[in-house]
Design a protein around this motif. Sequence first.
Motif, PDB file in Angstrom:
ATOM      1  N   ARG A  48      -0.480 -10.894  -8.810  1.00 16.49           N
ATOM      2  CA  ARG A  48      -1.165  -9.884  -9.962  1.00 16.49           C
ATOM      3  C   ARG A  48      -0.651 -10.116 -11.422  1.00 16.49           C
ATOM      4  O   ARG A  48      -1.457 -10.286 -12.246  1.00 16.49           O
ATOM      5  CB  ARG A  48      -1.176  -8.395  -9.363  1.00 16.49           C
ATOM      6  CG  ARG A  48      -1.755  -8.122  -8.225  1.00 16.49           C
ATOM      7  CD  ARG A  48      -3.302  -8.034  -8.279  1.00 16.49           C
ATOM      8  NE  ARG A  48      -3.637  -6.561  -9.104  1.00 16.49           N
ATOM      9  CZ  ARG A  48      -3.923  -5.613  -8.474  1.00 16.49           C
ATOM     10  NH1 ARG A  48      -3.600  -5.293  -7.143  1.00 16.49           N
ATOM     11  NH2 ARG A  48      -4.169  -4.634  -9.138  1.00 16.49           N
ATOM     12  N   ALA A  49       0.523 -10.246 -11.184  1.00 14.04           N
ATOM     13  CA  ALA A  49       1.325 -10.538 -12.797  1.00 14.04           C
ATOM     14  C   ALA A  49       0.665 -11.746 -13.470  1.00 14.04           C
ATOM     15  O   ALA A  49       0.153 -11.757 -14.532  1.00 14.04           O
ATOM     16  CB  ALA A  49       2.435 -10.610 -12.758  1.00 14.04           C
ATOM     17  N   SER A  50       0.554 -12.771 -12.349  1.00 13.28           N
ATOM     18  CA  SER A  50      -0.035 -14.129 -13.090  1.00 13.28           C
ATOM     19  C   SER A  50      -1.459 -14.098 -13.352  1.00 13.28           C
ATOM     20  O   SER A  50      -1.830 -14.710 -14.452  1.00 13.28           O
ATOM     21  CB  SER A  50       0.532 -15.483 -11.850  1.00 13.28           C
ATOM     22  OG  SER A  50       1.446 -15.419 -11.801  1.00 13.28           O
ATOM     23  N   VAL A  51      -2.179 -13.290 -12.475  1.00 17.40           N
ATOM     24  CA  VAL A  51      -3.628 -13.017 -12.873  1.00 17.40           C
ATOM     25  C   VAL A  51      -3.867 -12.432 -13.945  1.00 17.40           C
ATOM     26  O   VAL A  51      -4.659 -12.724 -15.097  1.00 17.40           O
ATOM     27  CB  VAL A  51      -4.378 -12.368 -11.577  1.00 17.40           C
ATOM     28  CG1 VAL A  51      -5.635 -11.899 -12.081  1.00 17.40           C
ATOM     29  CG2 VAL A  51      -4.340 -13.266 -10.520  1.00 17.40           C
ATOM     30  N   ARG A  52      -3.093 -11.252 -14.271  1.00 16.85           N
ATOM     31  CA  ARG A  52      -3.082 -10.555 -15.705  1.00 16.85           C
ATOM     32  C   ARG A  52      -2.822 -11.419 -16.735  1.00 16.85           C
ATOM     33  O   ARG A  52      -3.660 -11.338 -17.840  1.00 16.85           O
ATOM     34  CB  ARG A  52      -2.063  -9.147 -15.410  1.00 16.85           C
ATOM     35  CG  ARG A  52      -2.350  -8.013 -16.454  1.00 16.85           C
ATOM     36  CD  ARG A  52      -1.489  -6.971 -15.948  1.00 16.85           C
ATOM     37  NE  ARG A  52      -1.820  -6.521 -14.689  1.00 16.85           N
ATOM     38  CZ  ARG A  52      -0.846  -6.611 -13.908  1.00 16.85           C
ATOM     39  NH1 ARG A  52       0.484  -7.005 -14.011  1.00 16.85           N
ATOM     40  NH2 ARG A  52      -1.216  -6.107 -12.541  1.00 16.85           N
ATOM     41  N   THR A  53      -1.831 -12.207 -16.656  1.00 14.91           N
ATOM     42  CA  THR A  53      -1.527 -13.002 -17.693  1.00 14.91           C
ATOM     43  C   THR A  53      -2.772 -14.132 -18.136  1.00 14.91           C
ATOM     44  O   THR A  53      -2.975 -14.284 -19.360  1.00 14.91           O
ATOM     45  CB  THR A  53      -0.093 -13.834 -17.399  1.00 14.91           C
ATOM     46  OG1 THR A  53       0.774 -12.998 -17.393  1.00 14.91           O
ATOM     47  CG2 THR A  53       0.184 -14.782 -18.563  1.00 14.91           C
ATOM     48  N   ALA A  54      -3.153 -14.633 -16.924  1.00 13.58           N
ATOM     49  CA  ALA A  54      -4.265 -15.705 -17.138  1.00 13.58           C
ATOM     50  C   ALA A  54      -5.378 -14.986 -17.807  1.00 13.58           C
ATOM     51  O   ALA A  54      -6.139 -15.509 -18.694  1.00 13.58           O
ATOM     52  CB  ALA A  54      -4.626 -16.222 -15.731  1.00 13.58           C
ATOM     53  N   LEU A  55      -5.928 -13.687 -17.422  1.00 15.53           N
ATOM     54  CA  LEU A  55      -7.012 -12.918 -18.008  1.00 15.53           C
ATOM     55  C   LEU A  55      -6.511 -12.727 -19.565  1.00 15.53           C
ATOM     56  O   LEU A  55      -7.489 -12.682 -20.362  1.00 15.53           O
ATOM     57  CB  LEU A  55      -7.023 -11.790 -17.401  1.00 15.53           C
ATOM     58  CG  LEU A  55      -7.620 -11.895 -15.974  1.00 15.53           C
ATOM     59  CD1 LEU A  55      -7.985 -10.532 -15.252  1.00 15.53           C
ATOM     60  CD2 LEU A  55      -9.211 -12.664 -15.891  1.00 15.53           C
TER      61      LEU A  55
END
Length: 217
Positions: A48-55
């Motif tokens: 989820r942290a990686s997704v948040r950073t990508a977004l």
Amino acid sequence: MSTTAIAQDAPPRPDLAQQLREAIQNAEFAPHQRLIEADLSERYGASRASVRTALLNLTNEGLVERLPNKGARVRAITIEEAVEIVEVRTGLESLVARKAAERLSDADAAALHAVRDGITAAVASGDLVEYSRLNQEMDRRLREVSGHATAVQLLERLRAQSARHQFRLGFLPGRAATSAPEHIAIIDAVLARDPDAAEAATRVHLGGIIELLRAMD
């Protein structure tokens, strides 16, 4: 074999922001579609942290927008904004074409000849999917040959924002018959190592895109 060795031999994990960027460009996500972190995490096998950073990165690029208490969604690019983006791209792509013509090596020329032949064959056979792929290949090679890192970086961001509209344009009836000669003119100018002609051909091509976008409004 040790765990360390296996990790070293494993292929690098694709950048999540790039994966999402390409998905948005390829219309896998629609304008205004919500981008739910949990769903993206499952789809791409990422935290989820990686997704948040990508977004967050894509928000900074203008591809995604965040709404209060609603999370992220794909940002819709208006026709007016798409025109402005292509106007800015015109200056950058003209520069890239000039630099490519100045720096073209024999190996680069052979690769561009192959792209040129492919474009001709794809249009003759009516294979618009292959034609679209070859157009992207042409752009990629010109950017690489130009060696202009700053222009390339800016173009990649701008292209991402206008990709959806250009994808629609690419499949308009009769569009390939017009755009193919324009692309070939750019390639021929670069192959001739003529920076002025490369710039002029690029401006003609992008000027036509602006006219089409305005006609869509």
